[in-house]
Design an enzyme around this catalytic site. Sequence first.
Site, short mmCIF file in Angstrom:
data_model
loop_
_atom_site.label_atom_id
_atom_site.label_comp_id
_atom_site.label_asym_id
_atom_site.label_seq_id
_atom_site.Cartn_x
_atom_site.Cartn_y
_atom_site.Cartn_z
N ASN A 43 0.82 -1.31 0.03
CA ASN A 43 -0.05 0.04 -0.02
C ASN A 43 0.67 1.25 -0.07
OD1 ASN A 43 0.56 -0.98 2.97
ND2 ASN A 43 -1.05 0.11 3.55
N GLU A 45 0.19 5.17 0.65
CA GLU A 45 -0.53 6.29 1.19
C GLU A 45 -0.21 7.50 0.64
OE1 GLU A 45 -1.24 5.42 5.31
OE2 GLU A 45 -2.51 3.63 5.07
N CYS A 54 -4.07 0.33 -2.72
CA CYS A 54 -3.92 -0.97 -1.81
C CYS A 54 -2.67 -1.65 -2.32
CB CYS A 54 -4.88 -1.62 -1.98
SG CYS A 54 -6.36 -0.91 -1.05
N GLU A 56 -2.65 -4.80 -3.24
CA GLU A 56 -3.14 -5.64 -4.18
C GLU A 56 -3.08 -4.89 -5.48
OE1 GLU A 56 -4.65 -5.16 -1.44
OE2 GLU A 56 -5.97 -6.63 -0.62
N CYS A 87 -9.97 -5.32 0.26
CA CYS A 87 -11.20 -4.51 0.38
C CYS A 87 -11.95 -4.82 -0.78
CB CYS A 87 -10.74 -3.07 0.56
SG CYS A 87 -10.14 -2.35 -1.25
N CYS A 90 -10.52 -3.97 -4.17
CA CYS A 90 -9.43 -5.01 -4.58
C CYS A 90 -9.94 -6.35 -4.82
CB CYS A 90 -8.43 -5.01 -3.68
SG CYS A 90 -7.35 -3.57 -3.42
N1 THU Z 1 -5.22 -1.76 2.51
C1 THU Z 1 -4.55 -2.59 1.59
O1 THU Z 1 -3.48 -2.23 1.17
N2 THU Z 1 -5.20 -3.56 1.01
C2 THU Z 1 -6.41 -4.17 1.66
O2 THU Z 1 -7.06 -4.95 1.12
C3 THU Z 1 -6.96 -3.38 2.91
C4 THU Z 1 -6.32 -2.17 3.10
C5 THU Z 1 -4.25 -0.67 3.05
C6 THU Z 1 -4.99 0.85 2.51
C7 THU Z 1 -4.76 1.78 3.61
O3 THU Z 1 -3.37 2.22 3.04
C8 THU Z 1 -4.29 0.61 4.80
O4 THU Z 1 -4.26 -0.48 4.18
C9 THU Z 1 -5.46 0.78 5.80
O5 THU Z 1 -6.84 0.89 5.29
#
Ligand code: THU
Length: 134
Positions: A43, A45, A54, A56, A87, A90
């Site tokens: 991920n 941000e 994310c 994925e 999520c 994804c």
């Molecule tokens: N996140 C992912 O990278 N993948 C997921 O399937 C769930 C959430 C990340 C997004 C964000 O940077 C952090 O986790 C908190 O939600």
Amino acid sequence: MASLDTLFEAAKAIQAKAYAPYSRFKVGAAIATPDGRIFTGCNVENAAYPVGSCAEAGAISAMIVGGESRIAEIVVMGDGEHLVTPCGGCRQRIREFAGPDTPIHIAGPEGIRKRFTLAELLPFSFGPDNLTDR
Ligand code: THU
């Protein structure tokens, strides 16, 4: 086929590279293609929160850049006691490149915690085939 151990280690290694200064929740994802190639993502941000991406999504981008477009299996890993399942967005991203029986392994630092199929996480999904009905 890449071993699940190898895929787990790849997800763990990329998780460490996550850029998650806002949530402090690092996620790693590792995709194995049918011929055993591995692509990873973490991920990333952003100070403008919704723009973050994310793990994925990163792994899928790496796969496409690498010239592959089928997911044989994927490992998603995060910390904490809860399962870090993909999520909703994804799940749909994975759907584009996977089939209903494609394994999605959810891992924590200690190893694989649970195995789902794509159809379990995204039942009655909408995919490329739906567009052929036009
Ligand atoms: N996140 C992912 O990278 N993948 C997921 O399937 C769930 C959430 C990340 C997004 C964000 O940077 C952090 O986790 C908190 O939600």
